[in-house]
Design a protein around this motif. Structure first.
Motif, PDB file in Angstrom:
ATOM      1  N   MET A   1       0.918  -1.135   0.146  1.00 55.19           N
ATOM      2  CA  MET A   1      -0.099   0.199  -0.022  1.00 55.19           C
ATOM      3  C   MET A   1       0.735   1.249  -0.016  1.00 55.19           C
ATOM      4  O   MET A   1       0.819   2.403  -0.700  1.00 55.19           O
ATOM      5  CB  MET A   1      -0.881  -0.083   1.207  1.00 55.19           C
ATOM      6  N   ARG A   2       1.802   1.357   0.835  1.00 55.37           N
ATOM      7  CA  ARG A   2       2.912   2.469   0.765  1.00 55.37           C
ATOM      8  C   ARG A   2       3.292   2.728  -0.562  1.00 55.37           C
ATOM      9  O   ARG A   2       3.550   3.998  -0.855  1.00 55.37           O
ATOM     10  CB  ARG A   2       3.787   2.052   1.824  1.00 55.37           C
ATOM     11  N   ASP A   3       3.726   1.648  -1.263  1.00 57.22           N
ATOM     12  CA  ASP A   3       4.209   1.909  -2.734  1.00 57.22           C
ATOM     13  C   ASP A   3       3.084   2.756  -3.399  1.00 57.22           C
ATOM     14  O   ASP A   3       3.638   3.576  -4.287  1.00 57.22           O
ATOM     15  CB  ASP A   3       4.641   0.758  -3.375  1.00 57.22           C
ATOM     16  N   TYR A   4       2.158   2.515  -3.227  1.00 62.00           N
ATOM     17  CA  TYR A   4       0.931   2.928  -4.336  1.00 62.00           C
ATOM     18  C   TYR A   4       1.034   4.608  -3.723  1.00 62.00           C
ATOM     19  O   TYR A   4       0.792   5.628  -4.752  1.00 62.00           O
ATOM     20  CB  TYR A   4      -0.137   2.390  -3.830  1.00 62.00           C
ATOM     21  N   ILE A   5       0.941   5.142  -2.385  1.00 60.08           N
ATOM     22  CA  ILE A   5       0.875   6.414  -2.029  1.00 60.08           C
ATOM     23  C   ILE A   5       2.087   7.112  -2.496  1.00 60.08           C
ATOM     24  O   ILE A   5       2.079   8.167  -3.047  1.00 60.08           O
ATOM     25  CB  ILE A   5       0.842   6.367  -0.285  1.00 60.08           C
ATOM     26  N   GLU A   6       3.240   6.503  -2.586  1.00 58.93           N
ATOM     27  CA  GLU A   6       4.478   7.243  -2.996  1.00 58.93           C
ATOM     28  C   GLU A   6       4.478   7.591  -4.427  1.00 58.93           C
ATOM     29  O   GLU A   6       4.691   8.423  -5.089  1.00 58.93           O
ATOM     30  CB  GLU A   6       5.872   6.339  -2.693  1.00 58.93           C
ATOM     31  N   GLU A   7       3.819   6.524  -5.322  1.00 59.50           N
ATOM     32  CA  GLU A   7       3.675   6.732  -6.797  1.00 59.50           C
ATOM     33  C   GLU A   7       2.743   7.720  -7.020  1.00 59.50           C
ATOM     34  O   GLU A   7       2.779   8.567  -7.939  1.00 59.50           O
ATOM     35  CB  GLU A   7       3.372   5.233  -7.198  1.00 59.50           C
ATOM     36  N   ARG A   8       1.625   7.727  -6.240  1.00 60.98           N
ATOM     37  CA  ARG A   8       0.417   8.733  -6.341  1.00 60.98           C
ATOM     38  C   ARG A   8       1.094  10.306  -6.235  1.00 60.98           C
ATOM     39  O   ARG A   8       0.907  10.967  -6.938  1.00 60.98           O
ATOM     40  CB  ARG A   8      -0.657   8.365  -5.828  1.00 60.98           C
ATOM     41  N   ALA A   9       2.141  10.071  -5.096  1.00 58.86           N
ATOM     42  CA  ALA A   9       2.598  11.519  -4.986  1.00 58.86           C
ATOM     43  C   ALA A   9       3.358  12.161  -5.849  1.00 58.86           C
ATOM     44  O   ALA A   9       3.639  13.293  -6.436  1.00 58.86           O
ATOM     45  CB  ALA A   9       3.281  11.342  -3.506  1.00 58.86           C
ATOM     46  N   ILE A  10       4.440  10.963  -6.484  1.00 64.89           N
ATOM     47  CA  ILE A  10       5.229  11.462  -7.419  1.00 64.89           C
ATOM     48  C   ILE A  10       4.354  11.738  -8.768  1.00 64.89           C
ATOM     49  O   ILE A  10       4.800  12.956  -9.521  1.00 64.89           O
ATOM     50  CB  ILE A  10       6.191  10.182  -7.672  1.00 64.89           C
ATOM     51  N   GLU A  11       3.392  11.062  -9.290  1.00 68.32           N
ATOM     52  CA  GLU A  11       2.560  11.369 -10.227  1.00 68.32           C
ATOM     53  C   GLU A  11       1.903  12.685 -10.119  1.00 68.32           C
ATOM     54  O   GLU A  11       1.802  13.587 -11.334  1.00 68.32           O
ATOM     55  CB  GLU A  11       1.580  10.275 -10.577  1.00 68.32           C
ATOM     56  N   ILE A  12       1.370  13.113  -9.197  1.00 66.99           N
ATOM     57  CA  ILE A  12       0.795  14.055  -8.976  1.00 66.99           C
ATOM     58  C   ILE A  12       1.689  15.629  -9.097  1.00 66.99           C
ATOM     59  O   ILE A  12       1.545  16.520  -9.757  1.00 66.99           O
ATOM     60  CB  ILE A  12       0.034  14.379  -7.552  1.00 66.99           C
ATOM     61  N   ALA A  13       2.884  15.275  -8.264  1.00 72.72           N
ATOM     62  CA  ALA A  13       3.879  16.368  -8.272  1.00 72.72           C
ATOM     63  C   ALA A  13       4.471  16.531  -9.799  1.00 72.72           C
ATOM     64  O   ALA A  13       4.393  17.817 -10.098  1.00 72.72           O
ATOM     65  CB  ALA A  13       4.891  16.045  -7.389  1.00 72.72           C
ATOM     66  N   ASN A  14       4.805  15.546 -10.516  1.00 76.48           N
ATOM     67  CA  ASN A  14       5.214  15.647 -12.014  1.00 76.48           C
ATOM     68  C   ASN A  14       3.994  16.546 -12.777  1.00 76.48           C
ATOM     69  O   ASN A  14       4.485  17.063 -13.729  1.00 76.48           O
ATOM     70  CB  ASN A  14       5.590  14.288 -12.550  1.00 76.48           C
ATOM     71  N   TYR A  15       2.701  16.052 -12.590  1.00 76.26           N
ATOM     72  CA  TYR A  15       1.752  16.769 -13.263  1.00 76.26           C
ATOM     73  C   TYR A  15       1.495  17.970 -13.023  1.00 76.26           C
ATOM     74  O   TYR A  15       1.389  19.097 -13.969  1.00 76.26           O
ATOM     75  CB  TYR A  15       0.238  16.032 -12.865  1.00 76.26           C
ATOM     76  N   ILE A  16       1.762  18.507 -11.657  1.00 72.09           N
ATOM     77  CA  ILE A  16       1.829  20.091 -11.192  1.00 72.09           C
ATOM     78  C   ILE A  16       2.948  20.800 -12.046  1.00 72.09           C
ATOM     79  O   ILE A  16       2.572  22.003 -12.544  1.00 72.09           O
ATOM     80  CB  ILE A  16       1.722  20.156  -9.955  1.00 72.09           C
ATOM     81  N   ILE A  17       4.122  20.147 -12.141  1.00 73.20           N
ATOM     82  CA  ILE A  17       5.240  20.740 -12.723  1.00 73.20           C
ATOM     83  C   ILE A  17       5.044  20.849 -14.156  1.00 73.20           C
ATOM     84  O   ILE A  17       5.410  21.846 -14.879  1.00 73.20           O
ATOM     85  CB  ILE A  17       6.396  19.871 -12.195  1.00 73.20           C
TER      86      ILE A  17
END
Length: 43
Positions: A1-17
C-alpha cells in the motif's frame, strides 16, 4: 500500500510541474479533493 501512495505523490507532483497546474486543476484531473492534493504534495 505504501508504494501506491508514493507513486501517486510522484505522479501528482510531476503533473503539477509539467502542466504548471493549480491545485484545483490537479484535483479535478486525478478525481480527488483539493485537500488530498495538498496533503500528498506537502507530506
Amino acid at each position: 500500500m505504501r508504494d501506491y501512495i508514493e507513486e501517486r505523490a510522484i505522479e501528482i507532483a510531476n503533473y503539477i510541474i509539467q502542466e504548471k497546474a493549480t491545485i484545483r486543476q490537479t484535483a479535478k484531473k486525478f478525481g480527488v479533493s483539493k485537500s488530498t492534493v495538498h496533503m500528498v504534495v506537502t507530506k
